[in-house]
Motif scaffolding. Structure first.
Motif, PDB file in Angstrom:
ATOM      1  N   ASN A  58       0.859  -1.195   0.000  1.00 16.96           N
ATOM      2  CA  ASN A  58       0.000   0.000   0.000  1.00 16.96           C
ATOM      3  C   ASN A  58       0.888   1.235   0.000  1.00 16.96           C
ATOM      4  N   ARG A  59       0.280   2.396  -0.201  1.00 14.21           N
ATOM      5  CA  ARG A  59       1.070   3.635  -0.279  1.00 14.21           C
ATOM      6  C   ARG A  59       0.498   4.684   0.680  1.00 14.21           C
ATOM      7  N   ALA A  60       0.132   4.215   1.891  1.00 14.15           N
ATOM      8  CA  ALA A  60      -0.435   5.116   2.895  1.00 14.15           C
ATOM      9  C   ALA A  60       0.532   6.257   3.207  1.00 14.15           C
ATOM     10  N   ASP A  99       4.318  16.393  -3.860  1.00 17.41           N
ATOM     11  CA  ASP A  99       3.473  16.286  -5.044  1.00 17.41           C
ATOM     12  C   ASP A  99       3.559  14.856  -5.605  1.00 17.41           C
ATOM     13  N   TYR A 100       2.472  14.367  -6.245  1.00 15.36           N
ATOM     14  CA  TYR A 100       2.413  12.985  -6.758  1.00 15.36           C
ATOM     15  C   TYR A 100       3.629  12.655  -7.624  1.00 15.36           C
ATOM     16  N   GLN A 101       3.923  13.555  -8.588  1.00 13.61           N
ATOM     17  CA  GLN A 101       5.020  13.240  -9.505  1.00 13.61           C
ATOM     18  C   GLN A 101       6.381  13.329  -8.807  1.00 13.61           C
ATOM     19  N   GLY A 136      -0.767  -3.821 -14.887  1.00  8.91           N
ATOM     20  CA  GLY A 136       0.121  -2.662 -14.961  1.00  8.91           C
ATOM     21  C   GLY A 136       0.966  -2.384 -13.736  1.00  8.91           C
ATOM     22  N   TYR A 137       1.033  -3.337 -12.795  1.00  8.52           N
ATOM     23  CA  TYR A 137       1.904  -3.110 -11.638  1.00  8.52           C
ATOM     24  C   TYR A 137       3.054  -4.111 -11.572  1.00  8.52           C
ATOM     25  N   SER A 138       3.371  -4.734 -12.730  1.00  7.41           N
ATOM     26  CA  SER A 138       4.500  -5.662 -12.732  1.00  7.41           C
ATOM     27  C   SER A 138       5.612  -5.159 -13.634  1.00  7.41           C
ATOM     28  N   ALA A 187       1.682  -0.755 -20.335  1.00 11.02           N
ATOM     29  CA  ALA A 187       2.251   0.587 -20.564  1.00 11.02           C
ATOM     30  C   ALA A 187       1.742   1.547 -19.488  1.00 11.02           C
ATOM     31  N   HIS A 188       2.098   1.240 -18.234  1.00 11.11           N
ATOM     32  CA  HIS A 188       1.615   2.041 -17.098  1.00 11.11           C
ATOM     33  C   HIS A 188       2.734   2.942 -16.568  1.00 11.11           C
ATOM     34  N   ALA A 189       3.974   2.459 -16.637  1.00  8.80           N
ATOM     35  CA  ALA A 189       5.144   3.252 -16.230  1.00  8.80           C
ATOM     36  C   ALA A 189       6.354   2.570 -16.845  1.00  8.80           C
ATOM     37  N   ILE A 232      -3.086   2.792 -21.949  1.00  9.59           N
ATOM     38  CA  ILE A 232      -1.723   3.345 -21.780  1.00  9.59           C
ATOM     39  C   ILE A 232      -1.821   4.603 -20.926  1.00  9.59           C
ATOM     40  N   PHE A 233      -0.790   4.837 -20.116  1.00 12.15           N
ATOM     41  CA  PHE A 233      -0.709   6.073 -19.328  1.00 12.15           C
ATOM     42  C   PHE A 233       0.031   7.099 -20.189  1.00 12.15           C
ATOM     43  N   HIS A 234      -0.732   7.903 -20.943  1.00 10.32           N
ATOM     44  CA  HIS A 234      -0.163   8.905 -21.844  1.00 10.32           C
ATOM     45  C   HIS A 234       0.052  10.183 -21.044  1.00 10.32           C
ATOM     46  N   ILE A 283      -7.629   4.885 -22.702  1.00 13.01           N
ATOM     47  CA  ILE A 283      -6.434   5.700 -22.467  1.00 13.01           C
ATOM     48  C   ILE A 283      -6.552   6.499 -21.171  1.00 13.01           C
ATOM     49  N   HIS A 284      -5.423   6.580 -20.440  1.00  7.84           N
ATOM     50  CA  HIS A 284      -5.300   7.538 -19.329  1.00  7.84           C
ATOM     51  C   HIS A 284      -4.874   8.857 -19.973  1.00  7.84           C
ATOM     52  N   ALA A 285      -5.780   9.814 -20.050  1.00  5.93           N
ATOM     53  CA  ALA A 285      -5.545  11.004 -20.867  1.00  5.93           C
ATOM     54  C   ALA A 285      -5.574  12.285 -20.046  1.00  5.93           C
ATOM     55  N   ASP A 286      -4.592  13.122 -20.275  1.00  3.29           N
ATOM     56  CA  ASP A 286      -4.589  14.506 -19.765  1.00  3.29           C
ATOM     57  C   ASP A 286      -4.780  14.568 -18.252  1.00  3.29           C
ATOM     58  N   GLU A 287      -4.103  13.664 -17.518  1.00  2.80           N
ATOM     59  CA  GLU A 287      -4.284  13.655 -16.062  1.00  2.80           C
ATOM     60  C   GLU A 287      -3.546  14.822 -15.400  1.00  2.80           C
ATOM     61  N   PHE A 288      -2.296  15.052 -15.826  1.00  4.20           N
ATOM     62  CA  PHE A 288      -1.516  16.125 -15.173  1.00  4.20           C
ATOM     63  C   PHE A 288      -1.242  17.310 -16.091  1.00  4.20           C
ATOM     64  N   ASP A 293      -9.969   8.546 -20.148  1.00  2.00           N
ATOM     65  CA  ASP A 293     -10.208   8.621 -18.708  1.00  2.00           C
ATOM     66  C   ASP A 293      -9.280   9.627 -18.029  1.00  2.00           C
ATOM     67  N   HIS A 294      -9.771  10.216 -16.965  1.00  2.00           N
ATOM     68  CA  HIS A 294      -9.122  11.287 -16.171  1.00  2.00           C
ATOM     69  C   HIS A 294      -9.563  12.648 -16.700  1.00  2.00           C
ATOM     70  N   LEU A 295      -8.893  13.153 -17.777  1.00  2.00           N
ATOM     71  CA  LEU A 295      -9.316  14.389 -18.444  1.00  2.00           C
ATOM     72  C   LEU A 295      -9.279  15.609 -17.521  1.00  2.00           C
ATOM     73  N   SER A 341     -14.175   4.860 -10.412  1.00  2.00           N
ATOM     74  CA  SER A 341     -13.477   5.067  -9.131  1.00  2.00           C
ATOM     75  C   SER A 341     -11.979   5.306  -9.293  1.00  2.00           C
ATOM     76  N   ASP A 342     -11.343   4.638 -10.278  1.00  2.00           N
ATOM     77  CA  ASP A 342      -9.874   4.648 -10.385  1.00  2.00           C
ATOM     78  C   ASP A 342      -9.227   3.983  -9.170  1.00  2.00           C
ATOM     79  N   TYR A 343      -9.957   3.109  -8.496  1.00  2.00           N
ATOM     80  CA  TYR A 343      -9.417   2.455  -7.287  1.00  2.00           C
ATOM     81  C   TYR A 343      -8.017   1.890  -7.554  1.00  2.00           C
ATOM     82  N   GLY A 403      -2.265   4.230  -5.231  1.00  2.00           N
ATOM     83  CA  GLY A 403      -1.528   5.485  -5.134  1.00  2.00           C
ATOM     84  C   GLY A 403      -2.348   6.747  -5.289  1.00  2.00           C
ATOM     85  N   SER A 404      -3.069   6.855  -6.418  1.00  2.00           N
ATOM     86  CA  SER A 404      -3.714   8.138  -6.704  1.00  2.00           C
ATOM     87  C   SER A 404      -5.178   8.183  -6.266  1.00  2.00           C
ATOM     88  N   CYS A 405      -5.759   7.032  -5.896  1.00  2.08           N
ATOM     89  CA  CYS A 405      -7.124   7.040  -5.350  1.00  2.08           C
ATOM     90  C   CYS A 405      -7.423   5.708  -4.678  1.00  2.08           C
TER      91      CYS A 405
HETATM   92  O1  NIG Z   1      -5.121   6.124 -12.923  1.00  2.00           O
HETATM   93  N1  NIG Z   1      -2.435   7.476 -13.766  1.00  2.00           N
HETATM   94  C1  NIG Z   1      -1.990   6.345 -13.811  1.00  2.00           C
HETATM   95  N2  NIG Z   1      -2.394   5.312 -13.098  1.00  2.00           N
HETATM   96  C2  NIG Z   1      -3.160   5.431 -11.904  1.00  2.00           C
HETATM   97  C3  NIG Z   1      -2.309   5.722 -10.742  1.00  2.00           C
HETATM   98  C4  NIG Z   1      -1.603   4.534 -10.333  1.00  2.00           C
HETATM   99  C5  NIG Z   1      -0.781   4.679  -9.102  1.00  2.00           C
HETATM  100  O2  NIG Z   1      -0.449   5.796  -8.659  1.00  2.00           O
HETATM  101  O3  NIG Z   1      -0.452   3.596  -8.612  1.00  2.00           O
HETATM  102  C6  NIG Z   1      -4.275   6.421 -12.088  1.00  2.00           C
HETATM  103  O4  NIG Z   1      -4.348   7.458 -11.436  1.00  2.00           O
END
Ligand code: NIG
Ligand code: FE
Length: 405
Positions: free
Chosen positions: A87-89, A100-102, A150-152, A185-187, A221-223, A249-254, A272-274, A323-325, A328-330
């Protein structure tokens, strides 16, 4: 054949379906009081007022009294990352304390931290953790769940994750329907020189090997800057198209990276995200079949500005909420609660809210055979132990869901 009868309030979303889930008004909920629904294993056969049940169905013996219940199209969570270790508590606390997240990701946290925790866990441990999470989500009345790998971030690890999701799918069907999204293609792991090198050496070869097994439902993909750029994204999507696989697509999150435009060019199921999508991306989405999926939990969790859903809705986007459960980010798993919480903020009217977590969320997974309660659709429902649908969203965080089938 079976009948749900005397339903206190039935939300059919017939009108929302007829409008393709766009430009919705409150009346598009299409609510029926004292309603009945006749169905068999595969299809809904008849919907209407209990008093108007056709004679031919009066002989059915399998009747479920719903006089104290609200029935809605099945709730769908169209964006989750449920298979992970650890976990990332600590990161949540670090953000509260100013990080900051990044910046956390660059300092060894983020997706790559979860990658290490996931790769340390055995297949059975990951499966058992996911089963526990899915059972909890199902207890809220959510019956269809999208799960991303996407976590391996290695060939063997991502293969293992996709196979775990497939095992979960078989384990839970039909009570819970699982949609398997490939997000290798998550990271980019640190051992690769560039995103392109990782994409070409791991992601694309694995996708080509997995496609014939018919277990992947879509490619994602996390674009984002620091993750995968436009060239990577188009390269992966071209491969996905050639394999006849759907795209998300994970789009325009940041940043506004043009992700919404790429999604509409490729007729992606959803973008998704936007959070940072600008006017051009919004117009492109509105003029496409791509569902605009907002993830308000992530904005709340990271303390980021939220997606401009108001502009998206006015432009005619087909909006869904998920939800994006993820760790890390939610780290939050109840899409009904987060939709209720965010509706006054965006704002969404009641039809936009309910359609966003049922009909449009199903369409974000290409599931056009569910999401409305009309003859011919699949018999996938959610049941709530209240008399009126408004009580569900009003009572934030209370769980009224009941299992009736
Ligand atoms: O949808 N943005 C990329 N992937 C996830 C975050 C994953 C993580 O931080 O573990 C998201 O926010
Ligand atoms: Fe995500």
């Amino acid at each position: 054949m079976r009948i749900l009868e005397n339903i206190s309030e039935l939300l059919t979303l017939e009108s929302a379906l007829n409008k393709d889930g766009r430009h919705l008004l409150p009346e598009d909920l299409s609510i029926l009081n004292n309603a009945s629904v006749v169905f068999d294993n595969d299809n809904i056969l008849w919907v209407g007022h209990t008093s108007q049940l056709p004679e031919q169905y009066s002989v059915i013996t399998d009747r479920i009294d719903c006089s104290d219940l609200v029935v809605t199209p099945e709730l769908v969570d169209s964006h989750t990352h449920i298979v992970f270790g650890g976990n990332r508590a600590n990161e949540y606390k670090m953000r509260l304390d100013g990080a900051d997240y990044q910046a956390i990701a660059n300092a060894g946290g983020g997706i790559l931290y979860t990658m290490n925790e996931t790769n340390k866990a055995s297949e059975q441990e990951l499966f058992d953790l996911a089963v526990e999470r899915i059972n909890r989500i199902a207890s809220y009345g959510i019956g269809t769940i999208e799960i991303k790998s996407g976590y391996s971030l290695t060939y063997d690890g991502e293969l293992r994750e996709s196979l775990i999701i497939d095992r979960l799918k078989k384990h839970f069907y039909p009570r819970v329907q699982i949609f398997n999204t490939f997000l290798a293609a998550h990271a980019v792991p640190k051992s690769f020189k560039s995103s392109s090198e990782y994409l070409r050496q791991v992601v694309i070869p694995l996708l080509k090997d997995l496609a014939p097994k018919n277990i992947i439902d879509a490619v994602d993909i996390f674009h984002e800057s620091g993750y995968f750029d436009e060239k990577d994204t188009r390269e992966l999507f071209d491969v996905a198209k050639s394999l006849n696989l759907a795209i998300k697509i994970h789009a325009d999150e940041f940043n506004d990276n043009g992700g919404a435009t790429i999604a509409s060019n490729y007729q992606a199921l959803s973008a998704d995200h936007l959070l940072c999508t600008g006017d051009k991306g919004i117009t492109d989405l509105a003029n496409s079949s791509t569902v605009a999926t907002v993830l308000p939990g992530t904005g709340f969790f990271l303390g980021k500005p939220q997606a401009n859903a108001k502009k998206m809705l006015a432009a005619g986007c087909k909006l869904s909420i998920a939800s994006d459960y993820n760790p890390g980010s939610c780290h939050f798993d109840n899409v009904l609660f987060v939709a209720s919480l965010s509706a006054p903020m965006y704002p969404l009217n009641s039809a936009q809210l309910w359609t966003g977590i049922t009909l449009n969320a199903a369409h974000a997974l290409g599931l056009t055979d569910q999401g409305a309660i009309i003859a011919g659709k699949k018999p996938r429902f959610s049941f709530f132990n209240v008399k009126n649908v408004s009580e569900i969203t009003y009572n934030w965080g209370r769980n009224f869901a009941v299992q009736k089938l």
